[in-house]
Scaffold this motif. Structure first.
Motif, mmCIF file in Angstrom:
data_model
loop_
_atom_site.group_PDB
_atom_site.id
_atom_site.type_symbol
_atom_site.label_atom_id
_atom_site.label_comp_id
_atom_site.label_asym_id
_atom_site.label_seq_id
_atom_site.Cartn_x
_atom_site.Cartn_y
_atom_site.Cartn_z
ATOM 1 N N PRO A 13 -28.521 -17.367 10.054
ATOM 2 C CA PRO A 13 -28.724 -18.784 9.719
ATOM 3 C C PRO A 13 -28.861 -19.632 10.983
ATOM 4 C CG PRO A 13 -26.796 -17.889 8.602
ATOM 5 C CD PRO A 13 -27.266 -16.856 9.562
ATOM 6 N N HIS A 14 -29.678 -20.635 10.910
ATOM 7 C CA HIS A 14 -29.815 -21.576 12.006
ATOM 8 C C HIS A 14 -29.915 -22.969 11.404
ATOM 9 C CE1 HIS A 14 -34.127 -21.502 11.086
ATOM 10 N NE2 HIS A 14 -33.987 -20.193 11.040
ATOM 11 N N LEU A 15 -30.025 -23.974 12.243
ATOM 12 C CA LEU A 15 -29.904 -25.348 11.767
ATOM 13 C C LEU A 15 -31.032 -25.786 10.848
ATOM 14 C CD1 LEU A 15 -28.500 -27.096 14.945
ATOM 15 C CD2 LEU A 15 -27.282 -26.301 12.922
ATOM 16 N N GLN A 16 -32.132 -25.045 10.790
ATOM 17 C CA GLN A 16 -33.177 -25.387 9.835
ATOM 18 C C GLN A 16 -32.791 -24.960 8.423
ATOM 19 O OE1 GLN A 16 -36.590 -23.427 11.426
ATOM 20 N NE2 GLN A 16 -37.025 -25.070 12.886
ATOM 21 N N ILE A 17 -31.912 -23.978 8.331
ATOM 22 C CA ILE A 17 -31.503 -23.461 7.028
ATOM 23 C C ILE A 17 -30.050 -23.796 6.740
ATOM 24 C CG2 ILE A 17 -31.111 -21.357 5.703
ATOM 25 C CD1 ILE A 17 -33.473 -20.143 7.232
ATOM 26 N N TYR A 18 -29.191 -23.613 7.707
ATOM 27 C CA TYR A 18 -27.750 -23.754 7.517
ATOM 28 C C TYR A 18 -27.283 -25.120 8.007
ATOM 29 C CZ TYR A 18 -22.770 -22.891 8.034
ATOM 30 O OH TYR A 18 -21.410 -22.978 7.950
ATOM 31 N N ARG A 19 -26.624 -25.878 7.150
ATOM 32 C CA ARG A 19 -26.057 -27.167 7.534
ATOM 33 C C ARG A 19 -24.551 -26.986 7.666
ATOM 34 N NH1 ARG A 19 -23.874 -31.849 5.186
ATOM 35 N NH2 ARG A 19 -23.706 -30.765 3.213
ATOM 36 N N PRO A 20 -24.004 -27.249 8.859
ATOM 37 C CA PRO A 20 -22.564 -27.046 9.042
ATOM 38 C C PRO A 20 -21.741 -27.932 8.097
ATOM 39 C CG PRO A 20 -23.651 -27.406 11.149
ATOM 40 C CD PRO A 20 -24.662 -27.689 10.086
ATOM 41 N N GLN A 21 -20.715 -27.345 7.523
ATOM 42 C CA GLN A 21 -19.819 -28.102 6.665
ATOM 43 C C GLN A 21 -18.692 -28.698 7.498
ATOM 44 O OE1 GLN A 21 -20.107 -24.599 5.619
ATOM 45 N NE2 GLN A 21 -21.826 -24.956 4.267
ATOM 46 N N LEU A 22 -17.973 -29.634 6.909
ATOM 47 C CA LEU A 22 -16.865 -30.279 7.605
ATOM 48 C C LEU A 22 -15.814 -29.257 8.019
ATOM 49 C CD1 LEU A 22 -15.548 -32.940 8.514
ATOM 50 C CD2 LEU A 22 -14.434 -33.007 6.287
ATOM 51 N N THR A 23 -15.561 -28.270 7.167
ATOM 52 C CA THR A 23 -14.535 -27.283 7.494
ATOM 53 C C THR A 23 -14.928 -26.443 8.700
ATOM 54 O OG1 THR A 23 -15.485 -25.829 5.814
ATOM 55 C CG2 THR A 23 -13.574 -27.137 5.171
ATOM 56 N N SER A 24 -16.199 -26.117 8.835
ATOM 57 C CA SER A 24 -16.618 -25.343 10.008
ATOM 58 C C SER A 24 -16.578 -26.193 11.277
ATOM 59 C CB SER A 24 -18.012 -24.750 9.803
ATOM 60 O OG SER A 24 -18.986 -25.763 9.688
ATOM 61 N N ILE A 25 -16.945 -27.454 11.157
ATOM 62 C CA ILE A 25 -16.903 -28.342 12.321
ATOM 63 C C ILE A 25 -15.462 -28.547 12.773
ATOM 64 C CG2 ILE A 25 -17.321 -30.724 13.080
ATOM 65 C CD1 ILE A 25 -19.816 -30.658 11.238
ATOM 66 N N THR A 26 -14.547 -28.765 11.829
ATOM 67 C CA THR A 26 -13.147 -28.965 12.208
ATOM 68 C C THR A 26 -12.537 -27.690 12.791
ATOM 69 O OG1 THR A 26 -12.449 -28.555 9.927
ATOM 70 C CG2 THR A 26 -12.716 -30.857 10.595
ATOM 71 N N SER A 27 -12.982 -26.555 12.332
ATOM 72 C CA SER A 27 -12.499 -25.298 12.890
ATOM 73 C C SER A 27 -12.950 -25.137 14.342
ATOM 74 C CB SER A 27 -13.001 -24.126 12.051
ATOM 75 O OG SER A 27 -12.595 -22.907 12.595
ATOM 76 N N ILE A 28 -14.199 -25.473 14.606
ATOM 77 C CA ILE A 28 -14.716 -25.403 15.970
ATOM 78 C C ILE A 28 -13.991 -26.419 16.853
ATOM 79 C CG2 ILE A 28 -16.771 -25.857 17.385
ATOM 80 C CD1 ILE A 28 -18.398 -24.741 14.947
ATOM 81 N N LEU A 29 -13.765 -27.632 16.332
ATOM 82 C CA LEU A 29 -13.052 -28.654 17.102
ATOM 83 C C LEU A 29 -11.613 -28.237 17.395
ATOM 84 C CD1 LEU A 29 -14.248 -32.075 15.629
ATOM 85 C CD2 LEU A 29 -14.574 -31.194 17.943
ATOM 86 N N THR A 30 -10.999 -27.471 16.503
ATOM 87 C CA THR A 30 -9.649 -26.986 16.760
ATOM 88 C C THR A 30 -9.632 -26.073 17.977
ATOM 89 O OG1 THR A 30 -9.102 -27.133 14.416
ATOM 90 C CG2 THR A 30 -7.683 -25.747 15.769
ATOM 91 N N ARG A 31 -10.600 -25.214 18.077
ATOM 92 C CA ARG A 31 -10.683 -24.324 19.242
ATOM 93 C C ARG A 31 -10.980 -25.108 20.519
ATOM 94 N NH1 ARG A 31 -11.890 -21.754 14.761
ATOM 95 N NH2 ARG A 31 -11.507 -19.527 14.515
ATOM 96 N N ILE A 32 -11.899 -26.066 20.432
ATOM 97 C CA ILE A 32 -12.240 -26.880 21.599
ATOM 98 C C ILE A 32 -11.040 -27.712 22.042
ATOM 99 C CG2 ILE A 32 -13.661 -28.816 22.383
ATOM 100 C CD1 ILE A 32 -15.920 -27.659 20.621
ATOM 101 N N SER A 33 -10.325 -28.300 21.086
ATOM 102 C CA SER A 33 -9.167 -29.135 21.452
ATOM 103 C C SER A 33 -8.059 -28.290 22.081
ATOM 104 C CB SER A 33 -8.646 -29.910 20.243
ATOM 105 O OG SER A 33 -8.100 -29.040 19.268
ATOM 106 N N GLY A 34 -7.899 -27.062 21.641
ATOM 107 C CA GLY A 34 -6.914 -26.174 22.256
ATOM 108 C C GLY A 34 -7.240 -25.899 23.712
ATOM 109 N N ASN A 35 -8.513 -25.669 24.008
ATOM 110 C CA ASN A 35 -8.930 -25.456 25.396
ATOM 111 C C ASN A 35 -8.813 -26.736 26.209
ATOM 112 O OD1 ASN A 35 -9.567 -22.685 25.235
ATOM 113 N ND2 ASN A 35 -11.475 -23.190 24.182
ATOM 114 N N ALA A 36 -9.113 -27.873 25.611
ATOM 115 C CA ALA A 36 -8.975 -29.152 26.316
ATOM 116 C C ALA A 36 -7.515 -29.431 26.645
ATOM 117 C CB ALA A 36 -9.558 -30.280 25.471
ATOM 118 N N LEU A 37 -6.608 -29.036 25.763
ATOM 119 C CA LEU A 37 -5.182 -29.217 26.033
ATOM 120 C C LEU A 37 -4.756 -28.404 27.248
ATOM 121 C CD1 LEU A 37 -3.643 -29.239 22.457
ATOM 122 C CD2 LEU A 37 -3.718 -31.104 24.090
ATOM 123 N N LEU A 38 -5.327 -27.244 27.425
ATOM 124 C CA LEU A 38 -5.021 -26.429 28.600
ATOM 125 C C LEU A 38 -5.446 -27.151 29.878
ATOM 126 C CD1 LEU A 38 -4.102 -23.776 29.899
ATOM 127 C CD2 LEU A 38 -6.413 -22.928 29.543
#
Length: 127
Positions: A13-38
């Motif tokens: 899937p890519h952005l022409q077919i797959y639209r990210p859902q809120l749950t996937s975006i928040t999951s990615i942000l959780t990982r990013i925020s963990g690295n930012a905290l470091l």
């Protein structure tokens, strides 16, 4: 073997077919925020080590942390701390086997996003 025409469709899937859902975006942000905290923690450790090393080193570290860029990093770290904590609570709820319904998962996602912004503003006002 099934007759599948693989040449006429994308391999993943890519952005022409797959639209990210809120749950996937928040999951990615959780990982990013963990690295930012470091990174924010490393900056705080640098500040403490500089304070223990002497006035010259402390002046450099303190000058950086109290600059506009340092303030921006600390603001981002504060938001990342609240976001990561609230996302952790959301995952604890999921660990109990609850909150997997689509509407509940979306509500929890928005609660994490809005809650982290509100708590960051509250922290800035209090501190």
């Amino acid at each position: 073997m099934a007759d599948v025409n693989r040449g006429n469709r994308p391999l993943s899937p890519h952005l022409q077919i797959y639209r990210p859902q809120l749950t996937s975006i928040t999951s990615i942000l959780t990982r990013i925020s963990g690295n930012a905290l470091l990174l924010g923690a490393l900056l705080a450790v640098w500040w403490f080590l500089a304070a223990a090393s002497g006035p010259e080193h402390f002046a450099i570290a303190d000058g950086f942390i109290t600059s506009w860029f340092g303030d921006l990093i600390m603001l981002g770290s504060t938001w990342a701390l609240w976001y990561h904590a609230l996302a952790g609570v959301r995952h604890l709820i999921w660990d109990t086997g609850r909150g997997f319904e689509l509407q509940t998962a979306e509500t929890l996602g928005w609660a994490v996003i809005i809650g982290s912004v509100v708590m960051t503003i509250f922290t800035l006002i209090v501190v």
